[in-house]
Design an enzyme around this catalytic site. Structure first.
Site, short mmCIF file in Angstrom:
data_model
loop_
_atom_site.label_atom_id
_atom_site.label_comp_id
_atom_site.label_asym_id
_atom_site.label_seq_id
_atom_site.Cartn_x
_atom_site.Cartn_y
_atom_site.Cartn_z
N LYS A 289 0.83 -1.21 0.00
CA LYS A 289 0.00 0.00 0.00
C LYS A 289 0.86 1.26 0.00
O LYS A 289 2.06 1.24 0.28
CB LYS A 289 -0.96 -0.03 1.18
N ARG A 324 -3.02 -10.63 4.81
CA ARG A 324 -3.48 -10.56 3.42
C ARG A 324 -2.40 -9.90 2.57
O ARG A 324 -2.16 -8.69 2.69
CB ARG A 324 -4.80 -9.79 3.36
#
Length: 344
Positions: A289, A324
């Protein structure tokens, strides 16, 4: 349940030392262990009302203390830290959009992830990156349905999660054999989602987000982001339970990058152990991210895996976290090192 009062566990100890400290009364198990904690921060509202050893916690905090020491449900996935591999069947995901454009490519990638250690595969057919374009539920299912069918046939013992906010896709996915529904809106987007899932037995991931992927940046205003995320997730858990979803089926995701700016993401990560107050398994997703790019200076998403692994370590104490990630092999190496050093 209002969750006005929260406990933040501090002073973590690991492995054999943790077990000795628990037996001697100097520590308590975090989420049932194997990690233990020796200190706590007691929070009422937004104020710290106590910072103390676990032996000094007042009796009136017994309920909150019990909540953070009990084991969390495993929701059909093995206990302990597990890897959830990301399979984006989308043309526009921020990291790997368009790379799994057909069934064969997706299945090959899935096999690679499972060989590398993934116990869950999370399939998504709609990008939720900031400013992403929405697709119809029918188009979303057209993307992921054939992949789900193929994975059920070729990897029958692997848990399959479907990342969707649409009840139509949820219904098709569960009927096809999906084990988990992962909703970035915590069942707030599609009003038909809650009654649909209430009569199923799959796991349900409730992620924290405000607004939509198109508008969420406008909502990144918090009194205290880590406390607000816990309390807002608690509200969504309460809605889900009242709607008929058994609490043991529910997992939570703090939603890094969703309606949170860089500084808020860092603050949330610093205080990630506040999530144990919810008593749910945590899905932890920081993979590649922008926050990792901001922290490392790496502008290319697929080169952020080392930063992802480092940022994931605080989640290892959360009690059966699902990590994840895009890079399963690298994350599995990091998890194995952590287990040998801190758990065994």
């Amino acid at each position: 349940m209002t969750y006005v009062r929260l406990i933040e566990p501090l002073g973590l100890v690991y492995g054999n030392i943790a077990q000795v400290a628990i037996r001697q009364g100097d520590a308590l198990p975090l989420c049932g262990g194997p990690v233990a904690f020796t200190f706590v921060r007691l929070i009422t509202g937004y104020q710290t009302v106590g910072l103390m050893p676990v032996q000094k916690v007042p009796q009136e905090w017994a309920l909150e203390l019990e909540r953070i020491t009990c084991s969390v449900p495993s929701v059909g996935v093995p206990v302990g830290p597990q890897i959830m591999g990301i399979l984006n069947i989308t043309p526009d995901s921020f990291s790997d959009g368009g790379k799994l454009a057909n069934i064969d490519q997706a299945v090959v990638k899935a096999h690679e992830m499972v060989r590398s250690g993934a116990t869950v595969l999370d399939i998504g057919g709609e990008s939720t990156r900031p400013g992403s374009a929405s697709v119809t539920p029918e188009e979303e299912w057209e993307r992921i349905g054939p992949v789900l069918i193929a994975l059920k046939a070729e990897l029958p013992n692997v848990a399959i999660s479907v990342d969707t906010r649409n009840s139509y896709v949820m219904q098709q996915a569960v009927a096809t054999g999906a084990h988990i529904i992962n909703d970035v809106t915590a069942l707030a987007y599609d009003k038909a989602a809650l009654p649909l899932l209430a009569v199923q037995d799959c796991g349900v991931v409730l992620m924290h987000m405000r607004g939509t992927p198109q508008t969420m940046a406008q909502h990144a205003v918090y009194e205290d982001v880590s406390i607000d995320v816990v309390r807002e997730l608690a509200q969504r858990i309460e809605v889900a339970v009242k709607g008929g979803i058994a609490r043991h089926r529910i997992m939570v995701d703090p939603g890094f990058g969703f309606a949170k700016n860089f500084e808020q993401n860092k603050e949330l990560l610093r205080h990630i152990l506040l999530l144990v107050n919810l008593g749910c398994r945590v899905v932890f997703g920081v993979s590649r991210k922008r926050m990792i790019g901001n922290l490392t200076g790496e502008t290319t998403p697929h080169l952020r895996d080392a930063g992802t692994q480092a940022a994931s370590f605080p989640a290892m104490a959360l009690g059966n976290p699902l990590l994840r990630v895009h890079d399963v092999k690298g994350m599995m190496q990091a998890v194995n090192v952590w287990r040998e050093i801190y758990q065994n």
